[in-house]
Design a protein around this motif. Sequence first.
Motif, PDB file in Angstrom:
ATOM      1  N   ILE A   9      27.742 101.256  11.083  1.00 53.03           N
ATOM      2  CA  ILE A   9      27.038 102.443  11.580  1.00 53.03           C
ATOM      3  C   ILE A   9      25.694 102.591  10.865  1.00 53.03           C
ATOM      4  CG2 ILE A   9      27.062 104.980  11.647  1.00 53.03           C
ATOM      5  CD1 ILE A   9      30.154 104.747  12.055  1.00 53.03           C
ATOM      6  N   LEU A  56      22.820 100.377  12.175  1.00 53.11           N
ATOM      7  CA  LEU A  56      22.316 100.519  13.547  1.00 53.11           C
ATOM      8  C   LEU A  56      20.833 100.892  13.558  1.00 53.11           C
ATOM      9  CD1 LEU A  56      25.263 102.426  15.246  1.00 53.11           C
ATOM     10  CD2 LEU A  56      24.570 100.062  15.652  1.00 53.11           C
ATOM     11  N   ASN A  57      20.125 100.295  14.497  1.00 50.95           N
ATOM     12  CA  ASN A  57      18.713 100.598  14.703  1.00 50.95           C
ATOM     13  C   ASN A  57      18.630 101.457  15.967  1.00 50.95           C
ATOM     14  OD1 ASN A  57      16.023 100.676  15.362  1.00 50.95           O
ATOM     15  ND2 ASN A  57      15.653  98.514  14.966  1.00 50.95           N
ATOM     16  N   TYR A  58      18.365 102.729  15.798  1.00 48.11           N
ATOM     17  CA  TYR A  58      18.383 103.656  16.924  1.00 48.11           C
ATOM     18  C   TYR A  58      17.137 103.568  17.801  1.00 48.11           C
ATOM     19  CZ  TYR A  58      22.720 105.570  15.219  1.00 48.11           C
ATOM     20  OH  TYR A  58      24.019 105.710  14.847  1.00 48.11           O
ATOM     21  N   ASP A  59      16.274 102.582  17.552  1.00 50.85           N
ATOM     22  CA  ASP A  59      15.163 102.323  18.466  1.00 50.85           C
ATOM     23  C   ASP A  59      15.681 101.696  19.755  1.00 50.85           C
ATOM     24  OD1 ASP A  59      13.370 103.265  16.592  1.00 50.85           O
ATOM     25  OD2 ASP A  59      12.866 101.275  15.827  1.00 50.85           O
ATOM     26  N   TYR A  60      16.904 101.188  19.719  1.00 48.19           N
ATOM     27  CA  TYR A  60      17.527 100.562  20.881  1.00 48.19           C
ATOM     28  C   TYR A  60      18.607 101.483  21.435  1.00 48.19           C
ATOM     29  CZ  TYR A  60      15.177  96.517  18.936  1.00 48.19           C
ATOM     30  OH  TYR A  60      14.233  95.668  18.437  1.00 48.19           O
ATOM     31  N   SER A  81      22.386 101.281  20.547  1.00 44.45           N
ATOM     32  CA  SER A  81      22.855 101.750  19.233  1.00 44.45           C
ATOM     33  C   SER A  81      23.638 103.048  19.348  1.00 44.45           C
ATOM     34  CB  SER A  81      21.679 101.922  18.285  1.00 44.45           C
ATOM     35  OG  SER A  81      21.104 100.669  18.001  1.00 44.45           O
ATOM     36  N   LYS A  82      23.241 103.913  20.247  1.00 44.19           N
ATOM     37  CA  LYS A  82      23.963 105.178  20.433  1.00 44.19           C
ATOM     38  C   LYS A  82      25.382 104.921  20.937  1.00 44.19           C
ATOM     39  CE  LYS A  82      19.747 107.728  21.216  1.00 44.19           C
ATOM     40  NZ  LYS A  82      18.855 108.351  22.180  1.00 44.19           N
ATOM     41  N   LEU A 111      27.057 102.056  20.549  1.00 40.17           N
ATOM     42  CA  LEU A 111      27.790 101.414  19.457  1.00 40.17           C
ATOM     43  C   LEU A 111      28.253 102.438  18.430  1.00 40.17           C
ATOM     44  CD1 LEU A 111      25.794  98.120  18.869  1.00 40.17           C
ATOM     45  CD2 LEU A 111      28.181  98.311  19.566  1.00 40.17           C
ATOM     46  N   ALA A 112      27.409 103.416  18.139  1.00 40.32           N
ATOM     47  CA  ALA A 112      27.796 104.460  17.182  1.00 40.32           C
ATOM     48  C   ALA A 112      29.031 105.208  17.680  1.00 40.32           C
ATOM     49  CB  ALA A 112      26.640 105.426  16.936  1.00 40.32           C
ATOM     50  N   TYR A 160      32.019 102.911  17.225  1.00 40.58           N
ATOM     51  CA  TYR A 160      32.397 102.839  15.808  1.00 40.58           C
ATOM     52  C   TYR A 160      33.092 104.123  15.357  1.00 40.58           C
ATOM     53  CZ  TYR A 160      29.336  98.709  15.448  1.00 40.58           C
ATOM     54  OH  TYR A 160      28.739  97.485  15.595  1.00 40.58           O
ATOM     55  N   TRP A 170      28.872  89.529  19.726  1.00 41.60           N
ATOM     56  CA  TRP A 170      27.779  89.224  18.797  1.00 41.60           C
ATOM     57  C   TRP A 170      27.588  87.722  18.658  1.00 41.60           C
ATOM     58  CZ3 TRP A 170      23.841  91.670  16.539  1.00 41.60           C
ATOM     59  CH2 TRP A 170      23.823  93.054  16.603  1.00 41.60           C
TER      60      TRP A 170
END
Length: 130
Positions: free
Chosen positions: A64, A67-71, A74-75, A77-78, A81, A114
Amino acid sequence: MLNSPHQIYQQSSVQTASGGQLVIMLYEGAIRFTKAGIEGIHNRKYDVANTSLKKAQAIIHELIAALNYDYAISKELALIYEYLLHKLIESNMKKSEAAAKEVMAHLTELREAWKQLIKGPATAASQSQV
């Protein structure tokens, strides 16, 4: 302090791995500890189960944090998780193998995704050179 050649190798592997390879290593660790938690529950070694499931939770917290929230993904994936953390806590509290097995299945699927992501561009590049 590193004592064994195996520990030195492991540290070297982590230090020289790419970002994607590190994510896969995290998944593999989470899978390994979740599996150990399931075995602990199955064998009624609840102290082993507790320790292992908490280690799996710690790894998911690291995923968590990475994660790079520029993508946009990521939200999502969060959220996945967070769900996995919830199921690990449930497994630990209720001594439920089923909840931990569900987590292990999701982690395995994510790890494989991945792996495909990492080798995808390299495979495409090598095929275009042929």
